[in-house]
Design a protein around this motif. Structure first.
Motif, mmCIF file in Angstrom:
data_model
loop_
_atom_site.group_PDB
_atom_site.id
_atom_site.type_symbol
_atom_site.label_atom_id
_atom_site.label_comp_id
_atom_site.label_asym_id
_atom_site.label_seq_id
_atom_site.Cartn_x
_atom_site.Cartn_y
_atom_site.Cartn_z
ATOM 1 N N ASP A 169 0.817 -1.215 0.000
ATOM 2 C CA ASP A 169 0.000 0.000 0.000
ATOM 3 C C ASP A 169 0.855 1.272 0.000
ATOM 4 N N LEU A 170 2.173 1.111 0.104
ATOM 5 C CA LEU A 170 3.068 2.268 0.178
ATOM 6 C C LEU A 170 3.630 2.610 -1.195
ATOM 7 N N VAL A 171 3.814 3.907 -1.437
ATOM 8 C CA VAL A 171 4.445 4.395 -2.669
ATOM 9 C C VAL A 171 5.517 5.400 -2.281
ATOM 10 N N ALA A 172 6.747 5.136 -2.711
ATOM 11 C CA ALA A 172 7.862 6.055 -2.452
ATOM 12 C C ALA A 172 7.987 6.998 -3.654
ATOM 13 N N ASN A 173 7.646 8.248 -3.458
ATOM 14 C CA ASN A 173 7.688 9.245 -4.526
ATOM 15 C C ASN A 173 8.977 10.052 -4.446
ATOM 16 N N VAL A 174 9.693 10.077 -5.571
ATOM 17 C CA VAL A 174 10.953 10.814 -5.635
ATOM 18 C C VAL A 174 10.808 11.928 -6.664
ATOM 19 N N ASP A 175 11.055 13.149 -6.250
ATOM 20 C CA ASP A 175 10.907 14.312 -7.130
ATOM 21 C C ASP A 175 12.215 14.572 -7.879
ATOM 22 N N VAL A 176 12.163 14.456 -9.228
ATOM 23 C CA VAL A 176 13.348 14.755 -10.059
ATOM 24 C C VAL A 176 13.009 15.835 -11.071
ATOM 25 N N GLY A 214 15.150 12.374 3.130
ATOM 26 C CA GLY A 214 14.866 13.790 2.924
ATOM 27 C C GLY A 214 14.330 14.118 1.545
ATOM 28 N N HIS A 215 14.591 13.259 0.548
ATOM 29 C CA HIS A 215 14.140 13.525 -0.812
ATOM 30 C C HIS A 215 13.100 12.523 -1.293
ATOM 31 N N THR A 216 12.579 11.721 -0.392
ATOM 32 C CA THR A 216 11.579 10.713 -0.739
ATOM 33 C C THR A 216 10.338 10.924 0.117
ATOM 34 N N GLN A 217 9.198 10.963 -0.532
ATOM 35 C CA GLN A 217 7.941 11.187 0.170
ATOM 36 C C GLN A 217 7.104 9.902 0.197
ATOM 37 N N ILE A 218 6.666 9.509 1.395
ATOM 38 C CA ILE A 218 5.774 8.364 1.569
ATOM 39 C C ILE A 218 4.659 8.787 2.517
ATOM 40 N N ASP A 219 3.446 8.495 2.151
ATOM 41 C CA ASP A 219 2.300 8.806 3.006
ATOM 42 C C ASP A 219 2.262 7.813 4.159
ATOM 43 N N PRO A 269 1.390 7.006 8.561
ATOM 44 C CA PRO A 269 0.571 7.429 9.712
ATOM 45 C C PRO A 269 1.356 8.381 10.614
ATOM 46 N N ASN A 270 0.634 9.184 11.370
ATOM 47 C CA ASN A 270 1.281 10.078 12.327
ATOM 48 C C ASN A 270 2.110 9.271 13.325
ATOM 49 N N GLY A 271 3.322 9.721 13.569
ATOM 50 C CA GLY A 271 4.193 9.037 14.509
ATOM 51 C C GLY A 271 5.115 8.021 13.872
ATOM 52 N N VAL A 272 4.935 7.749 12.568
ATOM 53 C CA VAL A 272 5.798 6.809 11.844
ATOM 54 C C VAL A 272 6.719 7.606 10.931
ATOM 55 N N ARG A 273 8.017 7.265 10.960
ATOM 56 C CA ARG A 273 9.014 8.011 10.189
ATOM 57 C C ARG A 273 9.769 7.098 9.240
ATOM 58 N N LEU A 274 10.182 7.675 8.101
ATOM 59 C CA LEU A 274 11.036 6.966 7.147
ATOM 60 C C LEU A 274 12.478 7.131 7.588
ATOM 61 N N GLU A 275 13.178 6.009 7.814
ATOM 62 C CA GLU A 275 14.552 6.042 8.306
ATOM 63 C C GLU A 275 15.586 5.767 7.214
ATOM 64 N N ALA A 276 15.307 4.830 6.303
ATOM 65 C CA ALA A 276 16.294 4.459 5.289
ATOM 66 C C ALA A 276 15.599 3.799 4.108
ATOM 67 N N ILE A 277 16.319 3.781 2.951
ATOM 68 C CA ILE A 277 15.803 3.178 1.721
ATOM 69 C C ILE A 277 16.908 2.331 1.108
ATOM 70 N N GLU A 278 16.543 1.178 0.601
ATOM 71 C CA GLU A 278 17.466 0.316 -0.139
ATOM 72 C C GLU A 278 16.853 -0.021 -1.491
ATOM 73 N N PRO A 279 17.614 0.187 -2.590
ATOM 74 C CA PRO A 279 18.982 0.703 -2.647
ATOM 75 C C PRO A 279 19.021 2.188 -2.315
ATOM 76 N N THR A 280 20.217 2.685 -2.067
ATOM 77 C CA THR A 280 20.362 4.088 -1.676
ATOM 78 C C THR A 280 20.431 5.027 -2.865
ATOM 79 N N SER A 281 20.562 4.485 -4.087
ATOM 80 C CA SER A 281 20.601 5.330 -5.286
ATOM 81 C C SER A 281 20.108 4.517 -6.478
ATOM 82 N N VAL A 282 19.726 5.233 -7.537
ATOM 83 C CA VAL A 282 19.245 4.590 -8.754
ATOM 84 C C VAL A 282 19.642 5.454 -9.948
ATOM 85 N N SER A 283 19.938 4.801 -11.072
ATOM 86 C CA SER A 283 20.347 5.516 -12.282
ATOM 87 C C SER A 283 19.132 5.745 -13.173
ATOM 88 N N LEU A 284 18.954 6.990 -13.617
ATOM 89 C CA LEU A 284 17.856 7.348 -14.514
ATOM 90 C C LEU A 284 18.407 7.947 -15.805
#
Length: 225
Positions: free
Chosen positions: A102-109, A124-129, A131-146
């Motif tokens: 149900d989660l979508v990681a949105n990255v603004d480029v 800091g550059h990834t937005q996920i909707d 619940p209140n009190g829940v925080r995004l700590e890390a993402i794997e992989p840490t980078s992607v080529s576009l």
């Protein structure tokens, strides 16, 4: 002769019936200790359970959809990862209710120009909707080529794909396609690499007369076009 003795009763206290206040205090502090201890134990147990449910923990969720917000008129020309794993922190009760699908990681480029770009996937550059009190700590992989390319469009000739064998005394005549061209769009390198657009297979096996195919799908192998 009988002698009499005098006793001092000045310090002797006679018992008396407790008043209402004393009975109330005795009921609170003296009577039913076992029940009071049991109630206290249950209360403490519930408190510890509730406290444990609200204590922040970390948990990783895999299979989170990855989406890029690209500038207007720009398309992604390569095939980057479509899913990532994210680490979230928050109360255990809140994390247990989250489904990774149900989660979508949105990255603004939208600030990136066309070309080969390495995009850092950071909280800091990834937005996920969340619940209140829940925080995004890390993402794997840490980078992607576009590969960011300008959006292009052009018309391509439709090519019918014929299969099967006609009887010996017959031969294939003219094949008419309507419309004979279609418009495709997508990343410039993909669009201009296409020369024709084939249809799905049309069988002429055993045919002895002309026939029409009302609707025929076209097949584009390159899904970027």
């Amino acid at each position: 002769m009988t002698s009499l003795r005098k006793f001092d009763t000045g310090s002797l206290r006679l018992p008396h019936a407790p008043n209402a206040t004393e009975r109330w205090l005795r009921r609170i502090f003296v009577e039913d200790w076992s029940l009071k201890l049991l109630a206290l134990a249950i209360t403490l147990g519930i408190w510890f359970v509730v406290t444990g449910q609200r204590t922040p923990i970390k948990r990783q969720f895999r299979g989170v959809h990855l989406n890029f917000n690209v500038p207007t008129g720009i398309e992604i020309g390569n095939n980057p990862a479509e899913e990532v794993a994210v680490t979230l922190s928050g109360p255990q009760s809140d994390l247990e209710r989250i489904n990774a699908r149900d989660l979508v990681a949105n990255v603004d480029v939208t600030d990136r120009k066309p070309g080969q770009r390495v995009i850092q996937l950071t909280p800091g550059h990834t937005q996920i909707d969340l619940p209140n009190g829940v925080r995004l700590e890390a993402i794997e992989p840490t980078s992607v080529s576009l590969k960011l390319e300008p959006l292009a469009a052009r018309e391509l000739q439709v090519e019918p794909r014929i299969e099967g064998t006609l009887p010996n005394e017959f031969e294939l005549g003219q094949v008419i396609v309507t419309p004979d061209k279609v418009k495709v769009s997508g990343p410039a390198s993909h669009v201009f690499a296409q020369q024709k657009v084939p249809t799905e297979t049309i069988s002429i096996e055993g045919r002895r007369e002309s026939f029409d195919v009302p609707e025929t799908a076209i097949y584009i192998a390159d899904q970027k076009s």
